[in-house]
Motif scaffolding. Structure first.
Motif: not given
Length: 218
Positions: A2-4, A180, A185, A198-199, A217
């Motif tokens: 998981t990336r933030t 995706r 990401t 995602h970002l 995010s």
């Protein structure tokens, strides 16, 4: 993993960039050429501009003029591409692009360009922007264009990295969907690539390592 939004490009094994509207600011040239094409082929200019982002010229020509067949579609696409090959007057690197590339090179992080443009147009626009990409996956290198992930998967393979460890940077929903689908990401400029990323980024300066700006995010 998981990336933030707190992570930087240092977190990723490689960065895969879309070209037009992302790494290269060619918006004005793209709009001029497509408006001229629309007038020539008798279709609504604004509708063309709404449907063409992220798609090869032939796909847009076929969509806007469904009455055309095979050779006629190819001729319509060639007419558009000829305009784009020669309209480079205000094509430049996107804000933050050159700083980000320099940072990636300093870090030893590989990067590539994945574009719906053909090889000639990709070379022309990257050259006009002063960008020498180590790997370019253009429309002629794949059998299926975006939103299919083939281009991003091929770029990751050429760089020798796992797509899941890559950051894809895009400016359209079509491109974000391709990233995706590749398992990467996705960071999106211009409103988060239509909400498909995602970002969300204002521009590429937010990805430069040690930037004080935090990303949002999605």
């Amino acid at each position: 993993m998981t990336r933030t939004g707190d992570l930087t490009v240092e977190t990723y094994a490689a960065v895969l960039f879309d070209m037009d509207g992302t790494l290269v600011d060619s918006d004005a040239a793209v709009e001029r050429s497509w408006r001229a094409w629309a007038r020539e082929y008798g279709v609504d200019e604004d509708e063309v501009l709404a449907v063409m982002p992220g798609h090869p010229a032939a796909d847009t020509a076929a969509r806007m003029r469904p009455d055309l067949e095979g050779p006629a579609v190819e001729a319509a696409a060639r007419a558009q591409l000829e305009r784009e090959y020669h309209d480079l007057a205000d094509v430049v690197a996107a804000p933050g692009a050159l700083d980000l590339i320099a940072a990636l090179d300093e870090l030893g992080r590989p990067w590539a360009v994945v574009t719906s443009a053909d090889a000639r147009l990709a070379a022309a626009r990257l050259g006009a922007a002063g960008i020498a990409a180590p790997v370019v996956v253009d429309r002629e290198a794949v059998t299926r264009g975006k939103p299919d992930p083939e281009g991003y998967l091929l770029a990751a393979a050429r760089l020798g990295v796992d797509p899941a460890d890559c950051l894809v940077v895009e400016d359209t929903a079509t491109g974000a969907a391709a990233g995706r689908a590749a398992g990467a990401t996705v960071a999106g400029v211009k409103g988060g690539a239509g909400g498909g990323a995602h970002l969300a980024l204002r521009d590429l300066t937010e990805l430069v390592p040690h930037s004080s700006v935090r990303r949002t995010s999605l």
